[in-house]
Design an enzyme around this catalytic site. Structure first.
Site, PDB file in Angstrom:
ATOM      1  N   HIS A 130      -8.625  -5.015  -4.958  1.00  0.00           N
ATOM      2  CA  HIS A 130      -7.811  -5.606  -4.212  1.00  0.00           C
ATOM      3  C   HIS A 130      -8.399  -7.089  -3.672  1.00  0.00           C
ATOM      4  CE1 HIS A 130      -4.862  -6.098  -0.622  1.00  0.00           C
ATOM      5  NE2 HIS A 130      -4.367  -5.384  -1.417  1.00  0.00           N
ATOM      6  N   HIS A 161       0.667  -1.230  -0.016  1.00  0.00           N
ATOM      7  CA  HIS A 161       0.099   0.002  -0.003  1.00  0.00           C
ATOM      8  C   HIS A 161       0.827   1.270  -0.019  1.00  0.00           C
ATOM      9  CE1 HIS A 161      -4.083  -1.790   0.574  1.00  0.00           C
ATOM     10  NE2 HIS A 161      -3.259  -2.725   1.061  1.00  0.00           N
ATOM     11  N   HIS A 164      -6.807  -2.712  10.382  1.00  0.00           N
ATOM     12  CA  HIS A 164      -6.319  -3.797   9.819  1.00  0.00           C
ATOM     13  C   HIS A 164      -4.810  -4.060  10.575  1.00  0.00           C
ATOM     14  CE1 HIS A 164      -4.512  -6.057   6.561  1.00  0.00           C
ATOM     15  NE2 HIS A 164      -3.673  -5.059   6.427  1.00  0.00           N
ATOM     16  N   ASP A 220      -7.256  -1.746   3.654  1.00  0.00           N
ATOM     17  CA  ASP A 220      -7.460  -2.968   4.019  1.00  0.00           C
ATOM     18  C   ASP A 220      -8.112  -2.682   5.658  1.00  0.00           C
ATOM     19  OD1 ASP A 220      -6.270  -3.884   2.046  1.00  0.00           O
ATOM     20  OD2 ASP A 220      -4.470  -4.713   2.912  1.00  0.00           O
ATOM     21  N   GLU A 271     -11.902  -3.034  -0.171  1.00  0.00           N
ATOM     22  CA  GLU A 271     -10.946  -4.142  -0.560  1.00  0.00           C
ATOM     23  C   GLU A 271     -11.813  -5.573  -0.392  1.00  0.00           C
ATOM     24  OE1 GLU A 271      -9.178  -6.725   1.740  1.00  0.00           O
ATOM     25  OE2 GLU A 271      -9.831  -5.869   3.816  1.00  0.00           O
TER      26      GLU A 271
END
Lengths: 601, 793
Positions: free
Chosen positions: A415, A74, A158, A179, A204
């Site tokens: 993603h 990322h 996350h 995420d 995602e």
């Protein structure tokens, strides 16, 4: 109408390699994440930024860059993007991300350049220069990037400091989740977003089809496997990324070791993880409720059983557990240890996270037992290979839950893997009845939006309307009448009178007077009386008055009677009204034209 | 819009703002000065305190015996200490929607409000405010509950009795509403109503108002609040500081710490550049050059010249100890004195500009003495604070200014350190009464830098408070709320405050109370930080009893909330040295006037104390707020009507409606469009939707009732404006098939006669009158022709 155009930039799309999405909201261009692909070692590693703008500088085109969290898929291409391609605008991330990101980048750089000797890679100085462009964003803080563009961060759970971002321009907004994880784990809380009703939610979908079994089962499973291996004298290798999963597993093992009173040593691979634990101690406000509550008594990240690892320890006899970086076994220490231990079937490697294609991790997980290493060596893997999904992504249930929370108009999946995304897409469209998109890399999705226009209404006009409009009458909705004054970009809605006054214009009165001939031989006064009672009986809702000067008014409409100059048996009614009362006026004339009913007496 | 003022204390405010449809309480301060009227609560039985003589009324009536005690000429109430609550009768607390907290000192009355008044709303505060506020409350409850006192005096509160008591008891206000401390249970329940917010977070209240906390620079997590709707803005400034000791100011980073760099530059560059600063005559050109030179700071910060960055922000970041102007002024003034005190000399004449002879034409060039005069008239501190978000307020509510407007906090810290060192070197102990959070962090940080150079490395520092450990731990985890160089430390990662190192090296030890471990570790001479600053409860009472008799010891007051003389009254006679170094970093009046000049509020509202000089320094006209229009003042239990009128409200026009609008340009840059739409209001949000398609009643269906046909006169038609040029109008009429048109001139305008149709049209400058037979077709035709010449509104 303005448009939202999110474009996954050579990444993210239908792939878990790297994230990089470009969104245009009402003319503002925002880049979401800037990740690199861990599976490639060549140019394909970085996103293709030439997509963004063919000519002209990136700084002029992009209004800002937002990084959701510190994982390299990322943020890995950030120094490349800002220093080598050239971008000088602001980069937004949360404080923990800002703290940890440069360390991971530097770590990765060392592996890539110093160990593999790659050229055309960013330097340490570039990482530093890049981080200088970073602006920290706190949770729920609304950052005004410029006059129109504002961004807001939400907790994503996350990894430490992971955030979801809302990008808002005027009344249009996009939420990018990065995420996220909807179930709280041992050290992080669950993602949360308020009902912000964005035009578009970019989520995602790594675990688009999985609904993972309960967390506790997985933990028990993990502990059992580690315990068994250690009991039979084997070594356990857990390749992890320095931050995130490592901390959760450390807490897990630490408490287990304490409870079972185990003696086998647990090691961290490099100083990095140790340092990482410091970050967790200092950024404790970003962890979950329980850890925050108890940190004064006992900081969960001060481990007793876990010690720093030295390369020499790998050859020590006897059982041990080692956390080594990086997590996909593609380079560095974890790969070294793996090569040492792979030959012994007593040992075990536990992969706690996702591995991208092309990495050693992915190969062994897909069942390959003979690996080709550099220099044509073949490594035979005899050790046990276990995969445990500990990576904190939202599962299908979690994704649905988030969509329910935010109530977006459109959903865009990124993603993830195409097949799984297709399944999720159908499910979302069924359940929420919103449009769902899943663009491929480099594909652009354009969503038309029709924003309403905010204007200022004068309080007098609004209050007048509200006072009259209080009675709900569904059949005949009241119409608000006003004038919109547009001066520069200032829009104001005022009553017509006020508008005239403000502009210094005089009102022009338009008046109509109609002659209505009535056959009525009686005196004028009596005619008027008859007209009056007739109108009164019909127009029950209106104010009908008989004035002393012998005229009749209906609201503001004036009716006078006169004898016809030639025919005394005919009376002429003069009905006079202004343009504003036109409807009623013309109605009255047509009513009177029909004549009066015969007098009752 | 109204303001209900519930507290008269300027730094512990409690106000309620009614704004649009919301009721917002601003802060919830608890006035604790009332406790100064009570006897201290000793932790260990104190024979002196328990044997104080009773005080009785002059008429010999002895029924107050048990309640009032006398100590060195002062009368104290022997009872559980009580606090002066905000006014709760002025307004029904159950109507309060939200409470906004600005800093942890201003929330101490929260349990009284949330638990006992029927309040059902939400409280908003930042995380450090909540956590540290919790610690303060916890400490307070602990201090008071630890020393149970059976007696709760109430007889003296009787109005007739109170009148007869000596001052200050006589003058105490609202004694009947004084309450005992709350319990921990009430604290927990009150704090559970707090919802956490971050700086610059926009919080919507019922869709009507938006509130936003902004960094105020005073304490960890302290905030000012902006309360705004789309067209009105109220700023609430409470406890702000331009001297950011530890809270957050934003700036960039590099390898060397900024501080080192600033020191280096100051030593190596400015010392040379500023040679003989004091004798320079400043004119515009010189000033410009100096300003340019000062921006070498940019280089130091590695700010690229391409970066759009204000000079001001660069200076803010560097925060050189003082600006070059200030340094210049500092050198200039002694030099002035030096020159002036000389006997007659050429130098003096030249410097003071007393040279004879004719000057050249034009404006006299500025002389050195002009520069000196300018220095004398200006304030020296020039570090600006970011106040951008407070700009353009309709009303600015200003509370929580410094309580010691005459003291400079920087100087006080220095004095604190030197007094402390002096006492310890002479073998005495130092007692610092303080709150468990706030200034203590700064003091510890100063001492950390000072300890070794002052030879104090062997002196133990004790921090005694039930929440000492939590306070020290909490301070380390709020990195995001700290100023930038502290934040940078976390990125290394290192704890932001150096007291972590003091604890590691065992120089600083903390204990929950004097009982337990402390008594074993206790070594003298030492330095003790402990509460409560009122000296009425907490461990400090014990230390005053213990050390009060020796003149070797020193008590240093740093908290400005209580008058130190009043605080010490029940301990008199006292041999111990007393030093008063109040450290209050909140805004002083010079800074306030700068702030007001910068943010330009339409109206300022403040406590009445700020509109006049302090009573003890009534000649200091500079110690009050000076602004135009004059600030509105409030006092306890007053209701102010705030002087602004709401004129506009936001409304949204749906896109379909917007598309149907036809704007026309009336004047250059101004366009108009008539709107006729349906108003929908929900949750205080207004939306205009296009009118429903007019469903023409199909004949026959709706003819049943006559009244169905009656047009709704409530449908407003637009107003008209403009005038009708007769010749063109006649031409138009002819074009549309009218013939035999005759025009007559009248005094005011014209009459157009359509003889065939027996129709008369009077046209004047601002009116048109159509008089015709009852022929609807004709009338409508004529109407449309007329309307062509007019504009609709």
């Amino acid at each position: 109408a303005a448009t939202l155009t999110p474009t996954p930039r050579a990444g993210a799309g239908q792939d878990v390699g790297r994230s990089c999405i470009l969104v245009s909201v009402a003319g503002k261009n925002v880049m979401l994440d800037c990740g690199m692909h861990m599976g490639f070692n060549d140019d394909r590693r970085f996103p293709d930024f030439s997509y963004i703008t063919q000519n002209g500088r990136l700084t002029d085109f992009l209004d800002c860059v937002i990084i959701s969290h510190f994982h390299l898929d990322h943020c890995g291409a950030l120094p490349y993007f800002s220093e080598m391609v050239g971008y000088d605008g602001p980069i937004y991330m949360t404080p923990p991300t800002q703290a940890i990101c440069p360390i991971l980048l530097e770590d990765y750089r060392k592996i890539a350049v110093d160990k593999k000797g790659e050229a055309n890679f960013f330097t340490s100085q570039m990482i530093k220069d890049c981080m200088k462009k970073v602006v920290a964003v706190h949770l729920h803080q609304t950052v005004q990037v410029d006059d129109e563009l504002e961004i807001k961060a939400y907790y994503a759970g996350h990894v430490l400091g992971a955030a979801m971002f809302q990008i808002k321009v005027g009344s249009e907004s996009v939420v990018y989740t990065g995420d996220y994880n909807m179930t709280p784990d041992r050290h992080l809380g669950a993602a949360w977003i308020d009902r912000c009703r964005p035009n578009l939610l970019i989520t995602e979908s790594t675990y688009a089809t999985t609904i993972r079994d309960s967390k506790r089962c997985r933990e028990r499973d993990f502990l059992k496997k580690v315990h068994e291996t250690v009991e039979r004298g084997g070594k356990v290798l857990i390749p992890v990324f320095a931050l995130g999963r490592a901390q959760e597993l450390c807490i897990l093992l630490e408490t287990f070791w304490e409870r079972m009173n185990l003696k086998a040593p647990i090691y961290f691979s490099t100083g990095l993880t140790e340092k990482a634990n410091h970050y967790y101690k200092l950024f404790i406000t970003w962890t979950n409720q329980k850890i925050r509550k108890t940190f004064v008594q006992r900081n969960m990240f001060e481990f007793k059983h876990i010690k720093a690892f030295d390369r020499a320890f790998a050859d020590n006899p006897g059982p041990m557990v080692v956390f080594a970086t990086p997590g996909m076994l593609h380079a560095g220490q974890s790969l070294q240890i793996f090569r040492k231990w792979a030959g012994n079937e007593k040992n075990m490697v536990i992969m706690p996270g996702y591995c991208v294609q092309g990495t050693v991790g992915h190969k062994i997980l897909s069942g390959q037992r003979k690996l080709e290493m550099e220099g044509r060596q073949v490594l035979e893997v005899k050790m046990q290979v276990e995969y445990m999904s500990f990576s904190a992504h939202a599962d299908a249930k979690g994704i649905m839950q988030l969509i329910g929370q935010a109530e977006p108009e459109h959903v865009l999946l990124v993603h993830g893997e195409a097949k799984k995304m297709e399944f999720l897409k159908q499910k979302i469209e069924q359940e929420f009845r919103v449009n769902c998109y899943m663009p491929a890399n480099g594909e652009t999705v354009t969503l038309p939006t029709s924003p309403s226009i905010p204007v200022g209404i004068s309080l007098g006009l609004l209050k007048r309307e509200m006072a009259q409009g209080m009675l709900p009458d569904a059949k005949r909705p009241r119409l608000l009448q006003g004038t919109l004054i547009m001066k520069d970009s200032n829009f104001r809605l005022v009553s017509s009178e006020q508008a005239l006054k403000e502009l210094g214009l005089a009102e022009h009165q338009l008046r109509f007077t109609c002659r209505v001939h009535l056959h009525d031989a009686r005196k004028e006064q009596e005619t008027v009386m008859r007209v009056y009672s007739h109108l009164k009986s019909i127009l029950k809702d209106h104010c009908v008055q008989h004035l002393p000067d012998g005229s009749v008014t209906v609201e503001s409409i004036l009716i006078q009677a006169a004898a016809h100059s030639e025919d005394p048996g005919t009376k002429v009614l003069l009905v006079s009204w202004t343009y504003q009362d036109e409807e009623l006026g013309s109605y009255l004339t047509s009513l009177l034209k029909k004549g009066l009913p015969q007098a009752p007496s | 819009m109204k303001l209900y003022c519930l507290s008269g204390h300027p730094t512990l405010p409690c106000n309620i703002l009614k704004f649009k449809s919301t009721t917002i309480m601003l802060d919830c301060g608890l006035d604790m000065t009332s406790t100064l009227n009570f006897l201290p609560l000793p932790l260990v039985q104190s024979p002196r305190l328990s044997n104080l003589p009773s005080w009785s009324l002059k008429d010999g009536n002895a029924y107050l015996d048990k309640e009032l005690k006398e100590c060195s000429g002062h009368v104290f109430v022997d009872s559980v200490p009580e606090f002066c609550l905000p006014e709760t009768e002025l307004i029904d607390m159950s109507t309060v929607d939200v409470i906004l907290i600005s800093n942890y000192h201003c929330m101490m009355a929260l349990p009284y409000i949330t638990e006992h008044t029927g309040f059902t709303g939400t409280v908003y505060a930042t995380e450090p405010t909540l956590q540290i506020g919790r610690l303060l409350m916890e400490e307070l409850v602990n201090f008071i509950e630890r020393v149970p006192k059976a007696q709760s005096a109430s007889l003296w509160k009787n109005k007739d009795v109170q009148r007869l008591l000596p001052s200050p008891l006589k003058d105490a206000v609202e004694v009947s509403t004084w309450r005992r401390c709350y319990s921990m249970q009430e604290v927990n329940s009150a704090l559970s109503k707090i919802q956490l917010v971050g700086y610059s977070q926009k919080i919507e209240l019922f869709g009507a108002v938006q509130v936003t906390p902004l960094s105020s620079g005073y304490a960890l997590g302290s905030s000012n609040w902006v309360i705004q709707s789309h067209y009105e803005k109220v700023s609430y400034v409470s406890g702000s500081s331009l001297l950011t000791t530890h809270p957050q100011v934003l700036y960039a980073t590099d390898l060397l710490t900024l501080k080192t760099k600033v020191h280096l530059t100051q030593a190596m560059v400015f010392s040379i550049a500023s040679y003989a600063y004091g004798s320079w005559t400043m004119n515009k050109e010189d000033q410009r050059r100096i300003d340019t030179f000062k921006l070498c700071w940019r280089r130091i910060l590695n700010t690229p010249w391409t970066a759009k960055r204000m000079n001001k922000s660069v200076l803010e970041e560097v925060q050189p100890e003082c600006s070059s102007e200030a340094k210049m002024a500092r050198l200039r003034l002694p030099y002035f004195g030096h020159v002036v005190r000389r006997d007659q000399s050429l130098e003096k004449d030249i410097m003071l500009g007393r040279v004879r002879g004719q000057r050249k034409r034009g404006r006299p060039s500025s002389t050195w003495i002009d520069t000196v005069t300018a220095t004398m008239n200006s304030g020296i501190r020039t570090i600006p604070m970011d106040q951008a978000s407070l700009k353009n307020s309709d009303v600015l509510l200003l509370t929580g200014l410094t309580q010691i407007p005459t003291a400079n906090p920087d100087g006080m810290v220095g004095e604190f350190c030197s007094n402390l060192a002096l006492t310890v070197r002479n073998g005495g102990n130092v007692l610092v009464p303080c709150y468990p959070s706030g200034v203590i962090y700064d003091l510890l940080e100063c001492l950390y830098q000072y300890i070794d150079s002052a030879g104090l490395s062997n002196v133990p520092f004790y921090f005694i408070s039930p929440v000492a450990n939590s306070s020290l731990e909490f301070s380390q985890i709020f990195a995001e709320w700290l100023c930038h160089n502290k934040q940078t430390k976390v990125y290394l990662p290192e704890p932001p405050f150096p007291h972590a190192e003091l604890i590691q090296t065992n120089k600083l030890k903390h204990y929950p109370s004097i009982h337990g471990d402390f008594s074993n570790d206790f070594r003298q001479p030492c330095v003790v930080f402990t509460g409560h600053p009122s000296l009425r409860f907490g461990d400090v009472v014990h230390f005053l009893e213990l050390w009060g008799k020796s003149s070797l010891n020193t008590v240093i007051f740093t908290e400005p909330d209580f008058s130190y003389l009043d605080a010490l009254a029940p301990y008199q006679p006292l041999a111990m040295k007393c030093i008063y170094c109040p450290i209050d970093t909140r805004l002083n009046f010079i800074q306030v006037s700068k702030l007001l000049k910068e943010v330009q509020p339409l109206h300022v509202v403040c406590p009445e104390q700020y509109t006049q000089p302090p009573p003890t320094q009534s000649h200091r006209m500079d110690l009050m707020i000076d602004c135009q229009p004059p600030a509105m003042s409030y006092r306890r239990a007053e209701v102010l009507a705030l002087p602004f009128k709401r004129r506009y409200e936001k409304i949204e026009i749906m896109p379909e409606l917007a598309d149907s609008l036809v704007p026309m340009e009336i004047k250059p840059g101004i366009s108009l469009a008539t709107v006729s739409a349906v108003l929908h209001t929900k949750d205080n949000k207004h939306v205009l939707q296009p009118p429903p398609r007019s469903t023409q009643p199909t004949s026959g269906k709706k003819r049943k009732r006559v009244s169905d046909d009656i047009p709704d006169c409530k449908v407003l038609k637009p107003l008209l404006s403009g005038s009708i040029p007769v010749e063109q109008f006649v031409q138009t009429l002819e074009k549309h098939g009218f013939s035999d048109i005759k025009v007559e001139d009248t005094a005011k305008g014209h009459i157009v006669l359509l003889q065939e149709a027996e129709t008369l049209i009077q046209i004047e400058e601002d009116s048109t009158h159509i008089i015709c037979d009852n022929d609807e077709m004709l009338r409508v035709r004529l109407r449309d022709l007329v309307l062509k010449f007019l504009q609709k509104f």
